[in-house]
Each structure stands twice: as structure tokens, then as C-alpha cells.
Design an enzyme around this catalytic site. Sequence first.
Site, short mmCIF file in Angstrom:
data_model
loop_
_atom_site.label_atom_id
_atom_site.label_comp_id
_atom_site.label_asym_id
_atom_site.label_seq_id
_atom_site.Cartn_x
_atom_site.Cartn_y
_atom_site.Cartn_z
N SER A 101 -11.54 -1.81 0.37
CA SER A 101 -10.25 -1.60 1.03
C SER A 101 -10.25 -2.08 2.46
O SER A 101 -9.27 -2.61 2.95
CB SER A 101 -9.97 -0.10 1.11
OG SER A 101 -9.36 0.32 -0.03
N HIS A 144 -3.99 5.12 4.08
CA HIS A 144 -4.65 3.89 3.66
C HIS A 144 -3.99 2.63 4.25
O HIS A 144 -4.66 1.79 4.87
CB HIS A 144 -4.60 3.88 2.13
CG HIS A 144 -5.57 2.99 1.47
ND1 HIS A 144 -5.17 1.84 0.84
CD2 HIS A 144 -6.89 3.07 1.30
CE1 HIS A 144 -6.22 1.26 0.30
NE2 HIS A 144 -7.28 1.99 0.56
N ASP A 193 0.82 -1.21 0.00
CA ASP A 193 0.00 0.00 0.00
C ASP A 193 0.85 1.27 0.00
O ASP A 193 1.93 1.28 -0.59
CB ASP A 193 -0.95 -0.04 1.20
CG ASP A 193 -2.28 0.64 0.90
OD1 ASP A 193 -2.29 1.87 0.77
OD2 ASP A 193 -3.30 -0.06 0.80
#
EC number: 3.4.21.94
Length: 658
Positions: free
Chosen positions: A406, A230, A189
Site C-alpha cells: 500500500s 488509508h 481508496d
Amino acid sequence: MKILAISPLWRMTDVWLLLVFLNCHILRSLCKEVVTNSWLVTLHGDGGEEIAKRVAKNTGFSYIGPVLNSKTDFHFVHHAVHNARMRRSVPHTRLLKSDPMVRFAVQQTGFPRLKRGYKPLKPLSHAKSNKAKAAAPPKTSVPTDPLYPKQWYLNNTAQAGGKLKLDLNVEAAWALGITGKGVTTAIMDDGIDYMHPDLYENFNAEASYDFSSNDPYPYPRYTDDWFNSHGTRCAGEIAAKRDNGVGGVGVAYGSRVAGLRMLDQPYMTDLIEANSMGHEPQKIDIYSASWGPTDDGKTVDGPRNLTMKAIVYGVNEGRQGKGNIYVWASGDGGPDDDCNCDGYAASMWTVSINSATNDGQTAGYDESCSSTLASTFSNGKSSIYDAGVATTDLYGNVTTKHSGTSAAAPEAAGVFALALEANPDLTWRDIQHLTVLTSKRNSLFDPEGRFLWMVNGAGLEFNHLFGYGVLDAGSIVDLAGKWKSVPERFHCSSGTVQGKHKFKTNEPLLLIIDTDACQDKDNEINYLEHVQAFITINASRRGDVTMYLTSPMGTKTMILSRRPRDDDSTSGFIKWPFMTTHMWAENPQGPWRLEVVMETAPVTGLEQEGNLFEWTLMLHGVRDAPYAKLPVDAVTNHEKLGVVKRAHERFIARSARV
Ligand SMILES: *[C@@H]1O[C@H](CO)[C@@H](O)[C@H](O)[C@H]1NC(C)=O
Ligand SMILES: *[C@@H]1O[C@H](CO)[C@@H](O)[C@H](O)[C@H]1NC(C)=O
Ligand SMILES: *[C@@H]1O[C@H](CO)[C@@H](O)[C@H](O)[C@H]1NC(C)=O
Ligand SMILES: *[C@@H]1O[C@H](CO)[C@@H](O)[C@H](O)[C@H]1NC(C)=O
Ligand SMILES: [Ca+2]
Ligand SMILES: [Ca+2]
């Protein structure tokens, strides 16, 4: 209609299949590609890094490192070349090729890869540290962490408007003392805040790397809008520490996370993707990805050559040959996208995970497709505060607003970490079998009423949106402990239809391949795992093409849904591998039907047409009954397993009669 049988492919390995997979390079126009300042340089002989460094120095390039630990393939960058140009730099390539040590040099294309479910939101609250509590060992079965009551995906008590007990059922796994010990999950990520008080103790630095800036420290790059939060949010869902008075609790709070920072550069390259997915496959057990090709409902794209090589190496050689587990977020393109057009999610070698909300519905951004294996959770109803996924956030903070598929993929990675602690011998295929057998329908439903729960020919309940249902940590851990590895996997190419087959609005196409599933050959398949349909098609409007595959046992699965925004009229699909998991454990012998339907939009009413040029049916599975050796108590504890075993006994009785 003509059916051309193609010669059987004896005992192909999953490696062989790499050659069948054709990628986006054919569809370049669609992939919005640029040319980067990275080169793949292949040397003569295997002189290794020393030679490569010397070549880089002599030619004025910067040496980055080997590709997939190769002794001949290396990643070079030229800093005088712009990192996103429209045309290749022939002089630079020529310069490299002029070095006598260089066999070839290819300037790398760059393409977009987007994080899923990103919404620019500020964190809600600050993590309150309470070190006095942290010292005390757990006294109760309920974690004491301040954020825990908001983690409805771990224990849904109907908080935040959710449905009681619609959760991952981690309590049953934790009660057995299973917390993911000894298991490492890599978050591919934008980095991880590995100094976060709820993460640093469970951070595996040794297995981490930063491929966006080529150093060992995958720390997120600061931006004012916290865009790079994220990976940190995903990490906390898996491995946030328990009972430390900080933040919440990870699904597998005894496991570790590694950071592979690889999303934070202007364009993705095959080299970065490959090196990330192939990073330390003996130290990393699970790779979790919450990103993919653009979810705009008109992209058709997937892994390129080196990345495919990395994944195939991972499943065949990783984890000392048991195979790495690649967990993939199925996509956030909403009902107008189809995750079978995403070659990562649709791959057999990834476990593709969709999401459900805290009351059992699909979220508005959820895509659907037949390659999705199971589901976990994303956010709840947006009208309710704290209905999102509560987890760690940047700079020691926490959030209750993580969302999208996600948020779903790392929850699945956490559940698989629990299963791997319960039984470290599980292979990548065992994980998929266990997922199918232990996931639950619970109260998952399609609010639009389009996709009902159906039962396949082996008695397994599946849904086009949710796969085999929501992961159940207690159940997967229990069955993992009693598991016997599934028999050897075979691949049977069951036939190819070629020629020009027209279809148009109101004139669908029906093709049939009748197969014996390689009976009496070494690669005979009697019990299915994945099914792939490799299809070459063109159409005046690609987005109006829908396709359905029906198995000999009568299971009908939609392998391509209508994509209203996809107005492509030139590229079509070229040998694209549409995959379905819906025939799992079925017997594949008999006629397979492919229906191609032009679903023209009622509004425009324009007639559309197309041609199918090729359909190859690939079956993957086993010859011998896969669950026959499991102990009796496995069957009594797991209803679905009992159902499938009884179905398999019927298959055997039937074939004995014939
Ligand atoms: C989960 O919530 C229930 C109440 O619905 C409670 O009795 C139980 O102790 C909780 N368990 C955990 C592990 O949080
Ligand atoms: C990728 O591999 C295929 C099949 O081996 C080959 O035909 C193709 O040229 C390769 N593409 C690139 C960009 O190297
Ligand atoms: C949380 O975020 C704020 C900025 O919004 C920052 O000032 C603070 O240091 C962060 N960390 C903690 C532990 O609160
Ligand atoms: C599809 O391919 C056929 C044969 O090459 C061609 O005649 C036809 O025009 C193409 N259709 C579209 C929509 O591209
Ligand atoms: Ca904690
Ligand atoms: Ca998508």
C-alpha cells in the site's frame, strides 16, 4: 504433443484483448459473491440522463448516474433491497424490464476488495503547524518540513536502521526543478482528508469524486479506529506540500492528488470499480490503487467486464490518447500468495509495484510474481521506531507507521508524476519502458535466498521479487527528458496447445510452442514488452501447481508459485492470463517452454494430479528496435540502456547473417 497454430490476429489493438480476458464470473464460487441493491440498466436509444431519471422514478429506483459516461448504461439503486443478499431479486429486475425504455437490467454482484497493508494503529504525533516558516521560499536544497528527516524513502541517511542511499533518489529530480507540476494522481481508496494542512493546496477537487456515497466530496468516513486513513496516507506520500512547516514532503510535492472514494461500502461492484477507474481520464494522469482481491493465498480474481472496459479505455484514450498510468500495489499476501493470481496486479495495463524495506529486504507480507515491474519502499524493521513510511494522516495529523505494498504504490505514482512533468508526451508504454531501463538493483535482496538476481536475453537484470529493481527518480526524469516515444505496439498470438495433458507429483509436464513471432506479417514482433500465457488447468490441489515459462533466449520465469493455502480442486484456472515482464526487450522467435510441476507438500506427501487443457502464448512488443532513436547522451548517462542497445545491435547482426 501437438501444436496447433492459430490464425494470426492482424494488428489487434489493446481493445481487442479485452475479449480474451475471462473473469471471475466463471469462478464465482471462489469469489465469495453476494448480490447487491445496485442494477446496471441499459436503455433503448441514447436518450441520456433525463430518460434514465424518469425510468428510475417510474419504477421506484434511485438514479445514481451514468456508467463510464455512457448515454445508454446507468447505475440504479433500490433502497428497499438489502445491499448484500444471497439471491437475486427477480421482481425488481422484472419491474425494470417492464419499462418500455429498458433494454436490459442486471442486478450487480458484490465482492470483497481489501485495502493492502492496513494495520489498526493510532497516529503517533500531531502535525505541528508553523505558519511563519511557511511563508519563506525554500532557501536550501533540503526541505525544512518537520517530518522530513523521518522520510527515509526520500533520502536514506541510514536513519531508522536503514541502508545509506537506498531510496527513491528524488534529490536529483528535485534539483532539476522537477516536482510534478501539472500532473494529477487519483487515489482510488477510502477517501482523502483534503482539509489536511499539508494536502489541501495540492488537492484537485475538480477531478475528485465519492463513488461510495455518490457525491463530489471524497472525505473519509469517521470510525473510532481510524480505519479510513488509508487514502490520506497514500496521498501525502505523493503530494504533501514542501517547506510549509507542516508534516513531511511528497515525492512529487508540486503535483496534485484527486480523491476517488470507492472502497468504503460493504461490497465492491463492477459499476463502482469501473466508474472510478474511468473517472475523468483526461484530467487524471495517474491512478494509484493500494487494494485488490483478498490476499488469502487462495483467491483467483480480477477485474470484471466494465472495469476492464474502463482500464482499456484509459490506456488507449486517456491523457489525450497517450494513456493513463495505472499503478498497482502487488499484494500483501506474503510468500504464500502469488500476485499473478490477482488480475489487477497481473494486468499488462497496470504497473505492478512491490516493496522493499529500508535495508533492502523484502517485507514479510510481500508477494512475488513475474508480472511485477519494479519496487519502491514500505516499512523498515519493525523493531525500530519510525522505520515505517512517514506521511500525512487523518484530521491534520501525521504518522510514521504507514506500511505494506500500500505504501509502495503511491511512491511509484509520485515518481511517475515527476517523469510526466519532465516529458508530458510520455505514453503509458513509455512509462513502463523507462521504469525497466532506469530502476536499480541497488542493494535489494531476498533474505530467504530463494530469488536471485538474473539477467535476461537483452542484458537486463531482474528479480522475481523486485522486478527490475527500485525506482530511481533522478534517473527516470533524466531519461524521460531525452526520450523518443517507443514504436507502435503489436500483438502476436504465437500458438495454442490444446487437448488433455496430464501431470502429477513427480511427473511434470513439458510443452513447447515454437514461434516465428509473426515474422513477415504486419504484427511481427522482434522486441518484447509483456508476455502472457493464457492457461486452462484443473488439479486435485490447485495450490500445488507451479508453472515456469522459458523464452527462446533462455530466460526462465516462474509464472505461478506454490500457494500452500489454495486447496481448490474444482475451479482450476480458466483461460487465466499469467503475465511476465521478465523477457522485456528480448527477441521472441524460437521455442517457448512451459513446465508444469506438482509441488506437493513434503509433509503430507499426498500425491496430486491435474490436467492442462489449453495454453495460448501471447506476445506483445514492437517490430523495430525501440531505443534506436535515443540520443547519444541518453546512452552515456544510462548504463542499462547502453547494455540493451548493444544487445539489440547483436540481434540485428545475427538476423542479417541468417
Ligand atoms: C540527503 O542526505 C544527505 C546526507 O546523507 C545530505 O547531504 C543531503 O543534503 C540530503 N538531501 C536532501 C534533498 O534531503
Ligand atoms: C463479460 O464479457 C464476456 C465476453 O464479452 C461475456 O461472455 C460475459 O457474459 C460477460 N459477463 C457479464 C457478467 O456480463
Ligand atoms: C490529530 O488527532 C487528534 C486525535 O487523536 C485530534 O484531536 C486532533 O485534532 C488531530 N489534529 C491535529 C492537527 O492535531
Ligand atoms: C479435470 O477435468 C477432467 C476432464 O474434464 C476430469 O476427468 C478430472 O476429473 C478433473 N480433475 C479434477 C481434479 O477436477
Ligand atoms: Ca509539508
Ligand atoms: Ca494477492
